[in-house]
Design an enzyme around this catalytic site. Structure first.
Site, mmCIF file in Angstrom:
data_model
loop_
_atom_site.group_PDB
_atom_site.id
_atom_site.type_symbol
_atom_site.label_atom_id
_atom_site.label_comp_id
_atom_site.label_asym_id
_atom_site.label_seq_id
_atom_site.Cartn_x
_atom_site.Cartn_y
_atom_site.Cartn_z
ATOM 1 N N ASN A 13 -0.847 -9.053 1.543
ATOM 2 C CA ASN A 13 -1.762 -7.957 1.233
ATOM 3 C C ASN A 13 -2.299 -8.208 -0.172
ATOM 4 O O ASN A 13 -1.595 -8.017 -1.150
ATOM 5 C CB ASN A 13 -1.004 -6.623 1.306
ATOM 6 C CG ASN A 13 -1.858 -5.451 0.861
ATOM 7 O OD1 ASN A 13 -3.058 -5.589 0.647
ATOM 8 N ND2 ASN A 13 -1.230 -4.293 0.733
ATOM 9 N N TRP A 14 -3.542 -8.643 -0.230
ATOM 10 C CA TRP A 14 -4.117 -9.008 -1.532
ATOM 11 C C TRP A 14 -4.519 -7.780 -2.347
ATOM 12 O O TRP A 14 -4.881 -7.892 -3.508
ATOM 13 C CB TRP A 14 -5.319 -9.948 -1.322
ATOM 14 C CG TRP A 14 -4.914 -11.362 -1.072
ATOM 15 C CD1 TRP A 14 -3.757 -11.804 -0.484
ATOM 16 C CD2 TRP A 14 -5.654 -12.547 -1.417
ATOM 17 N NE1 TRP A 14 -3.727 -13.180 -0.436
ATOM 18 C CE2 TRP A 14 -4.887 -13.659 -0.995
ATOM 19 C CE3 TRP A 14 -6.883 -12.775 -2.020
ATOM 20 C CZ2 TRP A 14 -5.320 -14.978 -1.177
ATOM 21 C CZ3 TRP A 14 -7.315 -14.086 -2.194
ATOM 22 C CH2 TRP A 14 -6.535 -15.173 -1.777
ATOM 23 N N LYS A 15 -4.519 -6.608 -1.722
ATOM 24 C CA LYS A 15 -4.917 -5.383 -2.426
ATOM 25 C C LYS A 15 -6.291 -5.604 -3.087
ATOM 26 O O LYS A 15 -7.117 -6.315 -2.525
ATOM 27 C CB LYS A 15 -3.828 -4.951 -3.420
ATOM 28 C CG LYS A 15 -2.456 -4.875 -2.720
ATOM 29 C CD LYS A 15 -1.378 -4.245 -3.541
ATOM 30 C CE LYS A 15 -0.070 -4.239 -2.741
ATOM 31 N NZ LYS A 15 1.015 -3.567 -3.438
ATOM 32 N N HIS A 100 -0.810 2.311 4.114
ATOM 33 C CA HIS A 100 -0.097 1.767 2.954
ATOM 34 C C HIS A 100 0.177 2.903 1.969
ATOM 35 O O HIS A 100 -0.638 3.817 1.813
ATOM 36 C CB HIS A 100 -0.932 0.673 2.298
ATOM 37 C CG HIS A 100 -0.156 -0.104 1.288
ATOM 38 N ND1 HIS A 100 0.099 0.379 0.019
ATOM 39 C CD2 HIS A 100 0.462 -1.305 1.361
ATOM 40 C CE1 HIS A 100 0.827 -0.512 -0.639
ATOM 41 N NE2 HIS A 100 1.062 -1.537 0.152
ATOM 42 N N GLU A 102 -0.075 3.074 -1.090
ATOM 43 C CA GLU A 102 -1.129 3.241 -2.112
ATOM 44 C C GLU A 102 -2.299 4.048 -1.560
ATOM 45 O O GLU A 102 -2.931 4.807 -2.283
ATOM 46 C CB GLU A 102 -1.568 1.861 -2.626
ATOM 47 C CG GLU A 102 -0.474 1.251 -3.511
ATOM 48 C CD GLU A 102 -0.425 -0.262 -3.534
ATOM 49 O OE1 GLU A 102 -1.387 -0.916 -3.080
ATOM 50 O OE2 GLU A 102 0.595 -0.801 -4.005
ATOM 51 N N GLU A 170 8.078 -0.328 3.654
ATOM 52 C CA GLU A 170 7.837 -0.642 2.249
ATOM 53 C C GLU A 170 8.306 0.516 1.376
ATOM 54 O O GLU A 170 7.569 1.496 1.183
ATOM 55 C CB GLU A 170 6.341 -0.867 1.998
ATOM 56 C CG GLU A 170 5.764 -2.049 2.741
ATOM 57 C CD GLU A 170 4.532 -2.603 2.034
ATOM 58 O OE1 GLU A 170 4.535 -3.815 1.773
ATOM 59 O OE2 GLU A 170 3.606 -1.838 1.721
ATOM 60 N N GLY A 176 5.738 -3.773 -6.233
ATOM 61 C CA GLY A 176 5.215 -4.212 -7.525
ATOM 62 C C GLY A 176 6.154 -3.995 -8.686
ATOM 63 O O GLY A 176 5.744 -4.096 -9.852
ATOM 64 N N SER A 215 8.158 -6.317 -3.378
ATOM 65 C CA SER A 215 8.704 -7.335 -4.289
ATOM 66 C C SER A 215 9.345 -8.522 -3.578
ATOM 67 O O SER A 215 10.324 -9.085 -4.066
ATOM 68 C CB SER A 215 9.687 -6.693 -5.279
ATOM 69 O OG SER A 215 9.015 -5.763 -6.111
HETATM 70 P P1 13P Z 1 4.528 -6.381 -3.875
HETATM 71 O O1 13P Z 1 4.948 -7.555 -3.023
HETATM 72 O O2 13P Z 1 3.566 -6.768 -4.966
HETATM 73 O O3 13P Z 1 5.688 -5.587 -4.331
HETATM 74 O O4 13P Z 1 3.657 -5.421 -2.920
HETATM 75 C C1 13P Z 1 4.162 -5.060 -1.674
HETATM 76 C C2 13P Z 1 3.117 -4.383 -0.912
HETATM 77 O O5 13P Z 1 2.729 -3.271 -1.225
HETATM 78 C C3 13P Z 1 2.538 -5.085 0.232
HETATM 79 O O6 13P Z 1 1.770 -4.243 1.018
#
Ligand code: 13P
Length: 253
Positions: A13-15, A100, A102, A170, A176, A215
């Site tokens: 997931n590149w966000k 997600h 976020e 998650e 993160g 992470s």
């Molecule tokens: P990280 O791997 O940066 O913790 O992010 C996880 C994530 O939110 C994947 O959707």
């Protein structure tokens, strides 16, 4: 209930990261996805929507799947700034992440909205990757399993045949942060998700892949991916570098 028979999925997931130059990273991912790895694990990259078409073209024939990071519930219309599942499919996507944390936090997405998006994904013949997970406060108050079950109950479609749905666990506090749950904490939640899926979908629930996200790095991939009912990973930061992303997938080689 072991799920070792399921084909694992490692998803990036590149966000809100990446630009045209990132096609190089994507090309390096494709290059490292050799036939031996391809036989063992499925790879999915979910770039920002601006790069979906570019990556979709580069991905043709590579075996690496492309996904969106979100979709609107409607197929088209007056929804400024949103992307329809059908548009993602048109760009070459075969998956889309929905719900997600976020998006739930930044955009107030409720379980009902997430469920509508998952159904929209199916309508466009995309596989939804439905995300769930507890906050730190919910974990510390002992409510992680209840929170996850409630999210599943409200966010997942009423029906599934197995291959048409992926669930990602998650924990919000692990995203993160460099923090991860212990393997036994991951195992407890994944077992609860599996039980929920079997209860809801019968045998088809055994064929739904459950990803762990939060992470994940090459250095902890073994500990996290070897847990029962962990059928792959949803990777954020470490998916932005080809060597790290491939290093996670290497667990399955
Ligand atoms: P990280 O791997 O940066 O913790 O992010 C996880 C994530 O939110 C994947 O959707």
């Amino acid at each position: 209930m072991t799920s070792a028979r399921l084909r694992p999925l490692v998803a990036g997931n590149w966000k809100m990261n990446g630009n045209k130059m990132s096609a190089r990273v994507f090309a390096a991912i494709i290059q490292g996805y050799d036939s031996a790895l391809r036989a063992k694990v499925e790879l999915l990259v979910c770039p920002p929507a601006t790069l979906a078409v570019t990556f979709g073209v580069v991905a043709v024939g590579s075996g690496v799947a492309i996904g969106g990071q979100d979709c609107h519930a409607a197929a088209s219309g007056a929804h400024t700034g949103d992307v329809a599942a059908e548009q993602l499919a048109d760009a070459g996507a075969t998956y889309v992440i929905v719900g997600h944390s976020e998006r739930r936090a930044d955009h107030g997405e409720t379980d009902a909205i997430v469920q509508a998006k998952a159904l929209a994904a199916r309508r466009a013949l995309l596989t939804p990757v439905v995300c769930v997970g507890e906050t730190r406060a919910e974990r510390e108050s002992g409510n992680a399993l209840d929170v996850v079950r409630t999210q599943l109950a409200g966010s997942l479609p009423e029906t599934a045949d197995g291959g048409d749905l992926v669930v990602a666990y998650e924990p919000v506090w692990a995203i993160g942060t460099g923090l991860t749950p212990t393997p036994s904490q991951v195992g407890e939640v994944h077992a609860a998700i599996r039980a929920f899926l079997v209860d809801r979908y019968g045998d088809a629930g055994k064929a739904i892949r459950i990803l762990y996200g939060g992470s994940v790095k090459p250095g902890n991939a073994f500990d996290l991916l070897s847990v029962s009912d962990v059928d792959g990973a949803l990777v954020g930061g470490a998916s932005l570098e080809a060597t790290d992303f491939l290093g996670i997938a290497e667990y399955y080689r």
